[in-house]
Design an enzyme around this catalytic site. Structure first.
Site, mmCIF file in Angstrom:
data_model
loop_
_atom_site.group_PDB
_atom_site.id
_atom_site.type_symbol
_atom_site.label_atom_id
_atom_site.label_comp_id
_atom_site.label_asym_id
_atom_site.label_seq_id
_atom_site.Cartn_x
_atom_site.Cartn_y
_atom_site.Cartn_z
ATOM 1 N N ASP A 100 26.575 -1.670 38.501
ATOM 2 C CA ASP A 100 27.125 -0.311 38.587
ATOM 3 C C ASP A 100 28.124 -0.191 39.738
ATOM 4 O OD1 ASP A 100 25.673 0.472 36.396
ATOM 5 O OD2 ASP A 100 24.026 1.318 37.553
ATOM 6 N N LYS A 135 26.452 -1.020 28.225
ATOM 7 C CA LYS A 135 26.022 0.154 28.983
ATOM 8 C C LYS A 135 26.367 1.415 28.189
ATOM 9 C CE LYS A 135 24.637 -2.029 32.791
ATOM 10 N NZ LYS A 135 23.313 -1.836 33.427
ATOM 11 N N LYS A 182 25.018 13.117 33.753
ATOM 12 C CA LYS A 182 24.029 12.083 33.445
ATOM 13 C C LYS A 182 23.295 11.621 34.697
ATOM 14 C CE LYS A 182 23.681 7.558 31.168
ATOM 15 N NZ LYS A 182 22.650 7.910 30.173
#
Length: 432
Positions: free
Chosen positions: A317, A345, A416
């Protein structure tokens, strides 16, 4: 409400950021607390779409909890064993695009006999789960694909008992984490053997650390073989503080390295289990100045930033933030290697990052599992597609640290993991 946000050029970055809770830790802690004996109070819980997905799923599965008004403190009444639906008929759970909910629940709901369908957002139906399902089936789980083999939606009937299982580690560490968290509640011991390379190993450390906090200690042989006792019980630790999200910290640390000033991020520090804190070390190697505390990381702009050539498999990430940071380096291309798992992802992040970086003038080489970024002579203003992917939106906001504005479409996708990201970025920005 606009479906885009225009960020004006930022002259300087300076200030303090209080990080939201870690998504990975929040959802793991919720699931373990739900299955533990006793009541657990989680504080600094992340309030985001993915965590709401987990909370909704647990409620539908009969787990009771009390959530504070700001949704950052949650008291969970553990059921003292594996989760079983109270519904004798089919139960359908829709889990959005939350991999940290889908994968762990596939495993958790594979122990007790039931009839549960797990489905989600259209993109979720493109995110592979075959390695996880194959491993669970070896231990007796009965799982049925409902559309495409290897992908959600799936139907779970329970039946996992334990034994020796093999699991592939090359696509996502979430598969191994999901099985690990489930095995203490199985009827028999489980011996897990990892087949091939294990990606994103620091996330396994997060899982093992949390399991230990909830009373279960897993032994392993150099992350290749895991010895998991069955017929055990998780025990509530009482209170547990969710540490800040290290992936989210990367945007603010990078911003300081590019256009600082000094930025301090509070909520993670030198003792964090999250692999993404290593991002700060990379910034230091590129020329930034880094200071560490027990509960903070501080970055100050130093010399001009150097390009890097790195294997970033352990920080998938935060590595995306490096791709943007590379635009501001002075001495050649940056190469990010061993990032195939970007492709599975919330979007195909490798293809998406390559496409959007080209829009702003970067010279890009997109490989099967690597990305090479050569900075442009001048960064160009552009309209950035986010592919409904929170990390793409947050990464490309840093383009505003140049002398051009940037337009980010669908900025709400940051809900998110970081709903107030743009507000926080603005709070430490001085505009040109």
């Amino acid at each position: 409400m606009n479906d885009f946000i225009k960020l004006a050029p930022i002259k300087k970055i300076q200030g303090t950021i209080h990080l939201p809770g870690s998504k990975s830790i929040s959802n793991r802690a919720l699931l373990l607390a739900a299955q533990a004996t006793g009541t657990t109070q989680l504080t600094n819980l992340l309030d985001s779409d993915d965590v709401r997905c987990m909370l909704d799923a647990l409620r539908n599965l009969g787990v009771s909890y009390c959530l504070s008004n700001n949704r950052k403190t949650c008291e969970i009444n553990g059921i003292g064993g594996p989760i079983q639906s109270k519904n004798n008929n089919q139960l359908i759970l829709s889990l959005g695009n939350a991999g940290t909910v889908m994968r762990p629940l596939i495993a958790a709901l594979s122990v007790q006999t039931q009839n549960i369908v797990l489905t989600g957002h259209p993109r979720m139906k493109d995110r592979p789960i075959a390695h996880l399902v194959d491993a669970l089936r070896q231990g007796g789980a009965r799982i049925e694909y409902m559309e495409r083999n290897g992908y959600p939606p799936i139907r779970l009937y329970g039946g996992y008992y334990g034994g020796e299982i093999f699991i592939k580690g090359s696509i996502s560490s979430q598969f191994l984490s999901s099985v690990l968290m489930m095995t203490p509640l199985a009827y028999r011991d489980t011996l897990i053997k990892v087949d091939g390379a294990l990606v994103s190993r620091p996330y396994i450390d997060i899982t093992l650390s949390l399991m230990k906090i909830f009373g279960i200690n897993i032994q392993h042989d150099n992350y290749r073989v895991f010895y998991c006792k069955g017929n055990m019980a998780y025990q509530s630790p009482g209170d547990y503080l969710v540490e800040g999200d290290a992936s989210s910290a990367s945007y603010f640390l990078a911003a300081s390295a590019i256009r600082g000033g000094t930025v301090r991020v509070i909520g993670v520090g030198r003792n964090s289990k999250q692999g993404d804190i290593y991002f700060a070390n990379i910034l230091e190697s590129m020329g930034a100045k880094i200071a560490w505390g027990d509960n903070y990381i501080e970055c100050t702009r130093g010399a001009d930033l150097n390009a890097v050539d790195l294997d970033v498999n352990n920080i998938p990430d935060a590595a995306m933030t490096l791709a943007i940071t590379a635009l501001f380096s002075i001495n050649g291309p940056t190469i990010l290697r061993n990032i195939y798992n970007w492709r599975v992802k919330e979007s195909d992040r490798l293809a998406a990052m390559a496409t959007e970086l080209r829009k702003i003038g970067a010279e890009i080489v997109e490989g099967y599992d690597y990305l090479q970024i050569t900075p442009p002579f001048k960064i160009e203003s552009a309209y950035i597609n986010t592919y409904d992917d929170h990390r793409i939106a947050m990464c490309f906001s840093l383009v505003a640290l140049s002398d051009v504005s940037i337009i980010i479409n669908n900025p709400k996708c940051t809900d998110k993991t970081f709903p107030d990201f743009f507000t926080q970025l603005s709070s430490i920005s001085v505009l040109q």
